[in-house]
Design an enzyme around this catalytic site. Sequence first.
Site, mmCIF file in Angstrom:
data_model
loop_
_atom_site.group_PDB
_atom_site.id
_atom_site.type_symbol
_atom_site.label_atom_id
_atom_site.label_comp_id
_atom_site.label_asym_id
_atom_site.label_seq_id
_atom_site.Cartn_x
_atom_site.Cartn_y
_atom_site.Cartn_z
ATOM 1 N N ARG A 1 -24.203 -17.856 26.788
ATOM 2 C CA ARG A 1 -23.552 -16.549 26.751
ATOM 3 C C ARG A 1 -23.799 -15.779 25.463
ATOM 4 O O ARG A 1 -24.115 -14.587 25.491
ATOM 5 C CB ARG A 1 -22.045 -16.688 26.952
ATOM 6 C CG ARG A 1 -21.623 -16.691 28.400
ATOM 7 C CD ARG A 1 -20.373 -17.503 28.576
ATOM 8 N NE ARG A 1 -20.733 -18.900 28.411
ATOM 9 C CZ ARG A 1 -21.104 -19.687 29.413
ATOM 10 N NH1 ARG A 1 -21.095 -19.220 30.637
ATOM 11 N NH2 ARG A 1 -21.460 -20.942 29.214
ATOM 12 N N HIS B 1 -16.816 -18.334 14.666
ATOM 13 C CA HIS B 1 -17.528 -17.628 15.730
ATOM 14 C C HIS B 1 -16.858 -16.257 15.876
ATOM 15 O O HIS B 1 -16.177 -15.989 16.856
ATOM 16 C CB HIS B 1 -17.434 -18.450 17.021
ATOM 17 C CG HIS B 1 -18.413 -18.060 18.075
ATOM 18 N ND1 HIS B 1 -19.156 -16.893 18.034
ATOM 19 C CD2 HIS B 1 -18.778 -18.694 19.230
ATOM 20 C CE1 HIS B 1 -19.920 -16.829 19.113
ATOM 21 N NE2 HIS B 1 -19.718 -17.916 19.844
HETATM 22 C C1 NCD Z 1 -18.753 -21.697 22.344
HETATM 23 C C2 NCD Z 1 -19.607 -22.004 21.143
HETATM 24 O O1 NCD Z 1 -20.792 -22.239 21.224
HETATM 25 O O2 NCD Z 1 -19.020 -21.968 20.071
HETATM 26 N N1 NCD Z 1 -19.361 -20.995 23.336
HETATM 27 C C3 NCD Z 1 -19.588 -19.657 23.186
HETATM 28 O O3 NCD Z 1 -20.180 -19.223 22.259
HETATM 29 N N2 NCD Z 1 -19.123 -18.846 24.138
HETATM 30 C C4 NCD Z 1 -17.883 -22.798 22.765
HETATM 31 C C5 NCD Z 1 -18.467 -24.133 23.119
HETATM 32 O O4 NCD Z 1 -19.651 -24.396 23.022
HETATM 33 O O5 NCD Z 1 -17.665 -24.977 23.504
#
Ligand code: NCD
Length: 497
Positions: free
Chosen positions: A57, A136
Amino acid sequence: MHSLLSIRDLSKKDIETLILEAEEIKKEISTEKGREALRNQYKNHLFANLIFEDSTRTRTSFNRAARTLGMDVETIAGAGGTSVKKGEPVTHTARMFQGYGCEAAAMRHKLIGAPRLVSEKLNIPVTNAGDGYGEHPTQALLDAFTIKERFGSIDGLKIAMVGDGKYGRTMHSLTQLAEHYNVEIMFVSPEQFAMPQWRINDFEQATGKKATITSNIMDAIKVADVLNMTRFQRERFTNDEEGKREFFEMCAQYSINAEMLKEARRELAVFHPLPIDKSIMEIAYNVENTSHAYYFEQAENGVPMRVAIIQRMLGKGFEGREKSPYKHSGLWDPINLSEKKGPKEQDTWILENGTLIDHIEHGKGLEVLRVLGLDKWEETKLTPGLNINSVKYGKKDIIVIQDVELNDYQLNKLGLVSSTATIAIIENKKVIKKGKVHLPYKLTGEIECQEPDCISNKIHLENVQSTFYVENREPLEVRCNYCATPIVGRENIKLLQ
Ligand code: NCD
């Protein structure tokens, strides 16, 4: 500020503006005319999407967002297939993309602080698309946008953070974002995957509210407005066979299904940054058919939010959070000579010229000598005085250095080792200046970050100059520029040699 590296760097106004802009963009994207207008904004400009870890995503929504603005995109999709595998420093890899003409970059990397390091070395804005178990921020912003979309407002909500608080970077960023709102936060994690205490402290200090901590998921389901589920980050630790079995049993306790949600409030929205781990199913398939499920809508909001973020990076930038109230930048806190007694001419040890380091905590004198590198100065005449009587402290250590004044770097080191030391500059047997070390706000090259996955940790060979910020003087609290981990108390600070 044009880079977006941590929620910590943003002001509330930045967050609110991004949410409003994402709302607008979402409307625009839904019409051909709107899409056309967006496409013309950065036509033929170039974006770098440097994703050195697995991602669906985040990677594709950054691609989509850049293309929505008419940009061309250069992409790295996973560290495999890149020269990182040959041992290339990450700053070298990233630099190439600036050379290709990319005007902004998103970056994901397994080391905490890697996007910040790259933003410091490059001349283009960079956003953090996930750095190890650090942060994030763009996910937290799209979460906030989605919460507002679903509830009309973020204030007044009860938000439960379920799952991996230790390695879950999305949870770290969303908790930081929640500091700006009037929300109640509940952390639901097993002890070994608990949110780091310092992150909870940050939230509680910023909001003046206590976070609720529980290991019982039903506690959260019954009261929450938002149930923010997260995946246990299996890739970030190793487990033997026995450990694996225990791990899966534990995960089951932090998983939900439709039956459990019957006890929830009608409004409850289930969020998840995705992906869901199919060998655990932290959200059972049957939740998808309930009115509570909102995680796919949440994921779709990644595109408009990231369009808003790229627009800001290339345009007006971010206002930024107000920096620490710690303003003082001088190295001295002068002590008025007439008020304080200080050494007297008749003192037998008094120097003709030089420096007296006085009031060192009893027992720390030799450490100070070593830390200041004075033990290696063969030419310099110095006298350590240990176990000296002190009116103020009972016992103290002192160091007398002939003909030498300490440089700024040594003063900082002294301030990091001792909280009581005073320095007197002596000229012709008279004290002409006396003071205490006052650490500057920014310390570079003095402290070693001990967070194993921080990019500034020497073991990663990324040639990062350690940088810490002084957040509080007494008790001394410093924070790593790259991983934001605080160190409280001089006894916990490890100085670089
Ligand atoms: C997450 C990530 O990579 O930090 N996914 C994301 O970016 N939507 C969560 C995860 O990997 O569990």
